[in-house]
Design a protein around this motif. Sequence first.
Motif, PDB file in Angstrom:
ATOM      1  N   ASN A 103       0.835  -1.189   0.000  1.00 52.07           N
ATOM      2  CA  ASN A 103       0.000   0.000   0.000  1.00 52.07           C
ATOM      3  C   ASN A 103       0.878   1.250   0.000  1.00 52.07           C
ATOM      4  O   ASN A 103       1.504   1.595   1.004  1.00 52.07           O
ATOM      5  N   TRP A 104       0.919   1.961  -1.129  1.00 57.77           N
ATOM      6  CA  TRP A 104       1.761   3.146  -1.254  1.00 57.77           C
ATOM      7  C   TRP A 104       1.398   4.157  -0.174  1.00 57.77           C
ATOM      8  O   TRP A 104       2.281   4.772   0.426  1.00 57.77           O
ATOM      9  N   ALA A 105       0.106   4.298   0.070  1.00 60.98           N
ATOM     10  CA  ALA A 105      -0.339   5.280   1.058  1.00 60.98           C
ATOM     11  C   ALA A 105       0.211   4.938   2.438  1.00 60.98           C
ATOM     12  O   ALA A 105       0.638   5.804   3.188  1.00 60.98           O
ATOM     13  N   TYR A 106       0.221   3.658   2.745  1.00 63.23           N
ATOM     14  CA  TYR A 106       0.735   3.253   4.050  1.00 63.23           C
ATOM     15  C   TYR A 106       2.220   3.533   4.149  1.00 63.23           C
ATOM     16  O   TYR A 106       2.722   4.015   5.160  1.00 63.23           O
ATOM     17  N   TYR A 108       4.003   5.795   2.349  1.00 65.45           N
ATOM     18  CA  TYR A 108       4.302   7.219   2.246  1.00 65.45           C
ATOM     19  C   TYR A 108       3.760   8.020   3.420  1.00 65.45           C
ATOM     20  O   TYR A 108       4.444   8.881   3.965  1.00 65.45           O
ATOM     21  N   SER A 109       2.501   7.744   3.791  1.00 65.77           N
ATOM     22  CA  SER A 109       1.856   8.604   4.792  1.00 65.77           C
ATOM     23  C   SER A 109       1.956   8.106   6.212  1.00 65.77           C
ATOM     24  O   SER A 109       1.776   8.875   7.147  1.00 65.77           O
ATOM     25  N   GLY A 149       6.392   3.590  -1.654  1.00 69.21           N
ATOM     26  CA  GLY A 149       5.918   4.665  -0.791  1.00 69.21           C
ATOM     27  C   GLY A 149       7.014   5.305   0.029  1.00 69.21           C
ATOM     28  O   GLY A 149       7.216   6.517   0.023  1.00 69.21           O
ATOM     29  N   ASN A 186       0.274   2.122  -7.382  1.00 71.64           N
ATOM     30  CA  ASN A 186       1.516   2.400  -6.668  1.00 71.64           C
ATOM     31  C   ASN A 186       2.537   3.036  -7.593  1.00 71.64           C
ATOM     32  O   ASN A 186       3.279   3.924  -7.197  1.00 71.64           O
ATOM     33  N   TYR A 324      -6.537   3.244  -0.023  1.00 66.43           N
ATOM     34  CA  TYR A 324      -5.621   4.378  -0.005  1.00 66.43           C
ATOM     35  C   TYR A 324      -6.173   5.531   0.819  1.00 66.43           C
ATOM     36  O   TYR A 324      -5.436   6.187   1.555  1.00 66.43           O
ATOM     37  N   THR A 325      -7.479   5.787   0.665  1.00 69.99           N
ATOM     38  CA  THR A 325      -8.059   6.907   1.408  1.00 69.99           C
ATOM     39  C   THR A 325      -7.986   6.635   2.906  1.00 69.99           C
ATOM     40  O   THR A 325      -7.903   7.545   3.724  1.00 69.99           O
ATOM     41  N   ILE A 329      -4.430   9.204   1.425  1.00 71.03           N
ATOM     42  CA  ILE A 329      -4.211   9.565   0.024  1.00 71.03           C
ATOM     43  C   ILE A 329      -5.582   9.633  -0.634  1.00 71.03           C
ATOM     44  O   ILE A 329      -6.258   8.616  -0.783  1.00 71.03           O
ATOM     45  N   ASP A 333      -5.227  13.442  -4.766  1.00 75.27           N
ATOM     46  CA  ASP A 333      -3.812  13.090  -4.900  1.00 75.27           C
ATOM     47  C   ASP A 333      -3.601  12.223  -6.128  1.00 75.27           C
ATOM     48  O   ASP A 333      -2.629  12.363  -6.862  1.00 75.27           O
TER      49      ASP A 333
END
Lengths: 351, 475
Positions: A103-106, A108-109, A149, A186, A324-325, A329, A333
């Motif tokens: 999960n890119w969001a996980y 990165y964020s 991420g 991703n 992602y949300t 993200i 985005d």
Amino acid sequence: MSIVTVQLGQCGNQIGFEVFDTLFSDSHSSQGLCSKRENEAYQASCKERFFSEEENGVPIARAVLVDMEPKVINQTLSKAAQSGRWKYGQHAYFCQKQGSGNNWAYGYSVHGPRHEESIMNIIQKEVEKCDSLSGFFIIMSMAGGTGSGIGAFVTQNLQDQYAHSLKMNQIIWPYGTGEVIVQNYNSILTLSHLYRSSDALLVHENDAVHKICAKLMNIKQISFSDINQVLAHQLGSVFQPVYSAEGLFHYRRNPLEGFKDPALYTSWLQPVDAFNVWKTQRAFSKYEKSASLVSNSQFLVKPLNMIVGKAWNMFASKAYLHQYTKFGIEEEDFLDSFTLLEQVVASYYNL
Amino acid sequence: MTQSVVVQVGQCGNQIGCCFWDLALREHAAVNQKGIYDEAISSFFRNVDTRVTGDGGTISKGKICSLKARAVLIDMEEGVVNEILQGPLRDVFDSKQLITDISGSGNNWAVGHKVFGSLYQEQTLEKLRKSAEHCDCLQCFFIIHSMGGGTGSGLGTFLLKVLEDEFPEVYRFVTSIYPSSEDDVITSPYNSILAMKELNEHADCVLPIDNQSLFDIISKIDFVVNSGKLDTTVKPKSLVTSSAGALKKQQKKPFDAMNNIVANLLLNLTSSARFEGSLNMDLNEISMNLVPFPQLHYLVSSLTPLYTLADVNIPPRRLDQMFSDAFSKDHQLIRADPKHSLYLACALMVRGNVQISDLRRNIERLKPSLQFVSWNQEGWKTSLCSVPPVGHSHSLLALANNTCVKPTFMELRERFMRLYKKKAHLHHYLQVEGMEESCFTEAVSSLSALIQEYNQLDATKSMPVPDIPRLSVAV
């Protein structure tokens, strides 16, 4: 001048190991096909680039290993130590217990900000060991969660903290047919963020390297180990010193085109030859400029276009977006990323 | 590395759970030759110094002293749990991690959910918190239960809500045994539909399984083993149904063999998270890749091989056969027809000496015969784990998010309506405090909404891939 390598995620760490192994083997190979003095100068130069010296003589790779779960880092550290020829720094890694779940969001964020300080500290320590820093080499995949991420996050941080050093990202383009279902999401998120903070993106497509293994090298049962070794071979050749300026960074699709027969493992490009091959292609600038210099760059448009297309298709159906949300993200985005990449694609087509 | 806790509820849940722990021990014993308590084992087991009383006995490294399962056993009758505690696995379970009652739920979801739910909520929470505290990094709860009865179905699904509230960041993977149409519990359609609503709302991922499929698999194996058709013999330990080996000596009932299949499923599911490989797949990646929309989290599973021939050298042709088998209905753990329905996503989890090229070759080969939804034409998630399961040189678990589960749900709804229209047996439920007819109507609505979502996806099946206009940007 030295290069500090940051290996991220399973892919980054697996490849990173092969790269250092290849660099080490090459610099210590007895047949440089050149004069002894030449060879010694070569060895000294490349050793300094990628390894630092330890008391008992075992070189330590100038690398930082990052992963959000322990299995691969443990394997990588022990493989290097077991070889007895070189190893990784004892504290040069950062590890957590639970991965990024593709999960890119996980990555990165959540992981990025949470572990920002620790990761940047380890990198800082590695930088301090260098007499003079040429830049960073970041190895990551686009398809997963950590490499992509956290890779994007760390590159941004490096941009802020070491603005005068070069950052080159080695990104692994996933197989077209699924390794990871959300790989297109991703990938576009990674690329759009890297465009803003990286100086150069060196791209390797799994599909392309796989074909090399199958067709050029005739390997029957191709494993990731085979693929990574081919990759490392290519990367090694890019990095081994050539006469002039350090840090030749490049945006190319398939560096193999510049190379001699990959089956010849013993001799690398002789410094003189290498100089010839690379002369015209040296670029030391931000991404946009180097793209127009490199005539090969058109090659990458098609895969890029395809990934953007597939990601857009999935985005239109809103599939997987809740994953992602959940971590901050939002759809905007995604739209920002799409916009940026469409612009890149359009610019290429207009060349 | 992370840990998981198994919550086994009801007779079925506990019997399967028992098989699971037996197989898990055997697997780790086969892999872990030196007896060192490592991270792989810690995913499902604690290491305890039994000489220390109370809670202080946990040992985190070093030699294995005594392994305790990270499990909570719950049943409203004592029979099954007592049998487990007197059987060969008794030392594996922490006697404090049990909750039992004596009267049972009478195959009544309302009793399990409302009565026992509230009665044992505090206690259950306490045991769950305890098991979470023993974990360094808890990632997932595996709930095992059946849908057709009262305890597993009612109390089991009550616990889902409890887990969601108490541990919101921990995944909830549910293995649910669905009743077959010849099920002997008359009220199983009621129990199942009432439970489905909870699964829809509170589970991250559900692996539906039906007894009929498991039974068919055993029959197939029996046929192969006993028919004497093969030149080479089948390795006994390699039977996916076998529990022969370390602890259990004979299979007493056919359910043992069937339960072992489910145990294999759970072990294979977690293998890439526990052991190393060239392409790892953690549990959080399962949910991430296979659940495109929150409600659509029902995964059809199929396991191969069911047995291994004694011939050790497997040429690529046999390896390819394994992939083909995974997509054959004979190997599925639920009766469904994915090939003629729509795939939303598919995961292939491979164990053993299989490389990326083998995987890719087979995906290319099988792809044309499978229909994927338009926005996920390459919807494959793959993993390669180096450690094969006990008795095999390699294995494959395929998890498919496919609209083929729709007929199963529709049939369940059908059976429900037949009973409900006549209000048969309804009074048993309505007399439980907190139960009203609205519970039933809401449950059916929830299921109908789910079926409708599948319908909408199915409708896109024969349509051409839509050409969605891309963003046009100024250069």
